[in-house]
Scaffold this motif. Structure first.
Motif, PDB file in Angstrom:
ATOM      1  N   THR A   1      34.078  14.737  17.193  1.00 40.69           N
ATOM      2  CA  THR A   1      35.129  15.562  16.592  1.00 40.69           C
ATOM      3  C   THR A   1      34.521  16.638  15.696  1.00 40.69           C
ATOM      4  OG1 THR A   1      36.743  13.760  16.629  1.00 40.69           O
ATOM      5  CG2 THR A   1      37.143  15.543  15.066  1.00 40.69           C
TER       6      THR A   1
ATOM      7  N   ASP B   1      37.406  16.465  20.363  1.00 40.43           N
ATOM      8  CA  ASP B   1      38.545  16.863  19.536  1.00 40.43           C
ATOM      9  C   ASP B   1      38.104  17.986  18.607  1.00 40.43           C
ATOM     10  OD1 ASP B   1      41.016  16.979  18.323  1.00 40.43           O
ATOM     11  OD2 ASP B   1      40.798  15.117  17.191  1.00 40.43           O
TER      12      ASP B   1
ATOM     13  N   HIS C   1      42.916  21.825  18.361  1.00 40.89           N
ATOM     14  CA  HIS C   1      43.881  20.879  17.783  1.00 40.89           C
ATOM     15  C   HIS C   1      44.246  21.423  16.402  1.00 40.89           C
ATOM     16  CE1 HIS C   1      44.391  16.445  16.135  1.00 40.89           C
ATOM     17  NE2 HIS C   1      45.433  17.214  15.874  1.00 40.89           N
TER      18      HIS C   1
END
Length: 351
Positions: A102, A130, A159
């Protein structure tokens, strides 16, 4: 509402050592409350140890178009600290080789960094699982050059995690400034229009709730239902998840606590709500925070208190995964904020 950062105002609390003095003395020094080290020692959780690196959180600058009452970064239009492209290039090398799944870009308003779009374009090529950008929403409506951000985010499968204190104008504007609510609503509608936040959409849109006063957040799941119901009924807005984050007693929120004579009561509330189960999953154990100038910290809060990692590898230029994993996490009394109740992290509750 504040209109300038603590730094611009020349406040003592703009200095991290002054904040740490407050957190180390008074009710903690005289024994009224146990220090965080003492508390986690009672449950055999000291020292806190870093696990495998999963999340790389990069603060690309403290400049922001807002001056929010609770801001732990003390961000604002008058903050000029901005990550350079050279430091971003070093970060990109670490993103490629660290194994973190991430990438989390934050600020200030990260979009105000002049190299923000270049960095997103290059980082998106790495194929991180992500890719988060933390937006205050109003930046999308702040200037015409930002109006296409929803399309830009969509193009790179970003995101979006957005600040939204409440579904009502009064509570939102009280915390973040007059007009913030209406601009935030318009920005959310813009994000919905390109597909963000739809129930079956892969374009993730999450909201972040911070309490507006000296109290802990309520139940995250219950608040999410209330937010979804109100925003849909009143504005036709949809989003995926709500993250409830506890305000930590540092920077501008610490200033508020002291000015409102709520500091001691708030610290008592945090200590009373201490949850050993939350300690196991605090974000500092799987996250590394990178400051605008490339220094490494256990979390974004330690970054603001200038508490660097306990490792020979202290800068992105000398990043060493082996040295960083398994390090002792640097702690102080502000850590109670992440271990109170259901716990708190940049991804919401942890227990």
């Amino acid at each position: 509402m504040a209109t300038q950062s603590l730094q611009k105002l020349g406040s003592n609390l703009a200095e991290s050592n002054k904040q740490l003095d407050i957190l180390s003395n008074g009710i903690f020094k005289n024994g009224e409350l146990p220090t965080f080290k003492t508390k986690i020692s009672e449950t055999a959780q000291f020292p806190l140890k870093a696990k495998a690196l999963e999340i790389l959180q990069i603060n690309v600058g403290y400049m922001c178009n807002q001056v929010c009452d609770h801001c732990h970064v003390d961000a604002g239009p008058d903050r000029k600290e901005i990550m350079t492209r050279d430091t971003m290039k070093r970060c990109l090398e670490v993103i490629k080789n660290s194994g973190a799944h991430t990438l989390d870009l934050t600020g200030g308003a990260p979009e105000m960094n002049p190299n923000f779009r270049w960095f997103v374009e290059e980082a998106a090529k790495v194929g991180i699982k992500d890719f988060i950008v933390r937006s205050n929403l109003t930046i999308i409506r702040a200037n015409k050059k930002y109006h296409d951000l929803p399309e830009f985010f969509k193009k790179h499968n970003v995101h979006v995690v957005s600040s939204m204190p409440h579904w009502t104008r009064g509570k939102t504007d009280k915390q973040r400034g007059n007009g913030v609510f209406d601009k935030s609503i318009k920005a959310l509608q813009d994000l919905n229009a390109v597909g963000y936040g739809m129930p079956d959409s892969a374009l993730r849109l999450d909201l972040v709730y911070n309490p507006s006063g000296a109290f802990l957040p309520g139940n995250q799941a219950a608040m999410e239902k209330d937010f979804k119901k109100a925003l849909m009924e009143d504005f036709g807005i949809q989003f995926h998840n709500l993250f409830a984050i506890t305000n930590l007693p540092i920077a501008r929120f610490l200033d508020y606590l002291i000015a409102s004579e709520n500091y001691e009561d708030y610290m008592y509330a945090l200590v009373d709500a201490y949850n050993p189960a939350a300690v196991k999953n605090v974000m500092c154990t799987n996250t590394l925070s990178v400051s605008w100038d490339g220094y490494l910290f256990d979390c974004d809060f330690n970054q603001m208190l200038e508490l660097p990692v306990n490792s020979p590898s202290k800068h992105i230029s000398d990043f060493n995964k082996t040295l960083l994993e398994g390090r002792d996490i640097v702690i102080s009394q502000h850590c109670y904020g992440c271990t109170a109740g259901a716990g708190s992290s940049c991804q919401g509750v942890v227990a």
